[in-house]
Write an enzyme that holds these catalytic residues in place. Structure first.
Site, PDB file in Angstrom:
ATOM      1  N   LYS A 160       0.828  -1.208   0.000  1.00 50.24           N
ATOM      2  CA  LYS A 160       0.000   0.000   0.000  1.00 50.24           C
ATOM      3  C   LYS A 160       0.859   1.253   0.000  1.00 50.24           C
ATOM      4  O   LYS A 160       2.064   1.216   0.139  1.00 50.24           O
ATOM      5  CB  LYS A 160      -0.849   0.058   1.275  1.00 50.24           C
ATOM      6  CG  LYS A 160      -1.956  -0.919   1.328  1.00 50.24           C
ATOM      7  CD  LYS A 160      -2.684  -0.771   2.609  1.00 50.24           C
ATOM      8  CE  LYS A 160      -3.583  -1.958   2.825  1.00 50.24           C
ATOM      9  NZ  LYS A 160      -4.142  -1.988   4.141  1.00 50.24           N
TER      10      LYS A 160
ATOM     11  N   HIS B 261     -16.469   1.647  -8.906  1.00 50.39           N
ATOM     12  CA  HIS B 261     -16.028   1.334 -10.273  1.00 50.39           C
ATOM     13  C   HIS B 261     -16.842   2.280 -11.166  1.00 50.39           C
ATOM     14  O   HIS B 261     -17.779   1.867 -11.856  1.00 50.39           O
ATOM     15  CB  HIS B 261     -16.343  -0.131 -10.580  1.00 50.39           C
ATOM     16  CG  HIS B 261     -15.705  -0.664 -11.820  1.00 50.39           C
ATOM     17  ND1 HIS B 261     -15.055   0.128 -12.742  1.00 50.39           N
ATOM     18  CD2 HIS B 261     -15.628  -1.927 -12.306  1.00 50.39           C
ATOM     19  CE1 HIS B 261     -14.605  -0.639 -13.728  1.00 50.39           C
ATOM     20  NE2 HIS B 261     -14.941  -1.887 -13.489  1.00 50.39           N
TER      21      HIS B 261
HETATM   22  C1  NCD Z   1     -16.097  -5.971 -12.234  1.00 51.23           C
HETATM   23  C2  NCD Z   1     -14.960  -5.537 -11.320  1.00 51.23           C
HETATM   24  O1  NCD Z   1     -13.792  -5.762 -11.629  1.00 51.23           O
HETATM   25  O2  NCD Z   1     -15.294  -4.956 -10.312  1.00 51.23           O
HETATM   26  N1  NCD Z   1     -15.712  -6.379 -13.509  1.00 51.23           N
HETATM   27  C3  NCD Z   1     -15.363  -5.516 -14.491  1.00 51.23           C
HETATM   28  O3  NCD Z   1     -14.844  -4.451 -14.279  1.00 51.23           O
HETATM   29  N2  NCD Z   1     -15.662  -5.882 -15.742  1.00 51.23           N
HETATM   30  C4  NCD Z   1     -16.959  -6.969 -11.601  1.00 51.23           C
HETATM   31  C5  NCD Z   1     -16.354  -8.279 -11.215  1.00 51.23           C
HETATM   32  O4  NCD Z   1     -15.144  -8.458 -11.208  1.00 51.23           O
HETATM   33  O5  NCD Z   1     -17.154  -9.169 -10.888  1.00 51.23           O
END
Ligand code: NCD
Length: 325
Positions: A95, A147
């Site tokens: 980290k 995300h």
């Molecule tokens: C997601 C993630 O990485 O958070 N996938 C992605 O970005 N395509 C969801 C997941 O990993 O299940």
């Protein structure tokens, strides 16, 4: 400083893209509108625009990823940027200092933008608060936190398929507890004023107190899916689970796996989404994943247009966001 305070400049324009939480509605709509204008680029004979020519973008992935990293790479290339892909193998315990050290090295190579995925919540914000003033940071997933580009592409997809969101029932199903996609989707759909937002899953995989984010909670699949217009399935994030939260993948599929029969209680024109990667036979049956209601592959294509919009806006190559609705 909160993530949403760092990501907007004094003029209210997008500077970094760290989180959906706190993102002004106008800005979210401006991103969706810009993505709309980029959506056709992939279908042209020459798939390039000169908006980021001469800029260097580094994708910095401390966690494995296929679709997110490659769609960011394609988006950057379609904007004519030079792209540097860096896969950093790191354990969750590495980290702070090591992260900033990597960053300093990359800055010495005069990168203009970092697209960052990291297992630690808050990593993208940490980086954004340490980069030189001209450098932009995009969060491609930070731990269980957010995300944000996935949420924008999910909203883009829903808007494209369904139009107005205000009368829609959207159900997010599965491992909500470990899902940064769910968190970002919940914020984005609420900002856009979705009709009804549900989360559905076993008690052990629903975060306590999630109702405070403006969702209805269902612990059983059938009532959770009833009359839904959109179903967003989530992967069981085994890599983030500590201890046994579930009996077995097989039993999970029996109770929460999406099959055509279970989907029959939703609206006849229901749209099925999944951020990927999908686990067939665990959270979703092949017949549904590849079936007529699925837009899972469209989500991937939309991801390119959405990431083009976000990267060009953050780099200041787009006109200032305008109100369109
Ligand atoms: C997601 C993630 O990485 O958070 N996938 C992605 O970005 N395509 C969801 C997941 O990993 O299940």
């Amino acid at each position: 400083m909160k993530p949403h305070q760092i990501q907007i400049d004094e003029q209210g324009r997008l500077k970094h893209f760290i989180s959906i939480e706190g993102l002004p509605r106008d800005l979210l709509i401006a991103i969706l509108d810009a993505a709309q204008s980029f959506a056709g680029v992939g279908e042209r004979a020459i798939k390039k625009l000169p908006l980021l020519r001469g800029k260097t973008i580094a994708t910095l992935f401390f966690e494995p990823s296929t679709r997110t990293r490659t769609t960011f790479e394609l988006a950057a290339k379609r904007l004519s940027a030079d792209v540097l892909n860096i896969n950093v193998q790191s354990s969750a315990t590495r980290k702070g200092e090591s992260l900033l050290d990597t960053l300093r090295t990359l800055e010495a190579m005069h990168c203009d933008m970092f697209v960052v995925r990291h297992p630690m919540s808050g990593a993208a914000q940490l980086i954004a608060s340490h980069v030189a003033p001209h450098v932009r940071v995009i969060n491609a997933g930070d731990g269980r936190h957010e995300h944000p580009t996935q949420a924008v592409l999910d909203c883009f997809t829903i808007r494209r398929v369904k139009g107005d969101l205000s009368s829609l029932v959207v159900a997010i199903v599965g491992d909500v507890l470990h899902s940064r996609v769910a968190r970002s989707d919940i914020h984005a759909l609420n900002i856009l004023g979705v009709g009804e937002l549900r989360v559905v899953g076993p008690k052990t995989l629903i975060p306590p107190g999630v109702e405070a984010l403006g969702v209805r909670v269902f612990y059983d699949l059938e009532p959770g899916l009833r009359d839904a217009d959109v179903v967003i399935m989530l992967r069981l994030q085994n890599e983030r689970m500590q201890g046994t939260l579930l009996p077995s993948a097989h039993e999970y599929f029996q109770a929460y796996g999406l099959t055509a029969a279970k989907l029959a209680v939703a609206r006849p024109d229901v749209t099925v989404m999944h951020p990927g990667p999908i686990n067939r036979g665990v959270e979703i049956d092949t017949a549904v994943a590849d079936g007529p209601h699925s837009v899972i592959l469209q989500q991937v294509s939309h991801g390119i247009a959405v990431r083009m919009a976000i990267m060009s806006m953050a780099m200041g190559s787009q006109a200032a966001p305008r109100r369109t609705r």
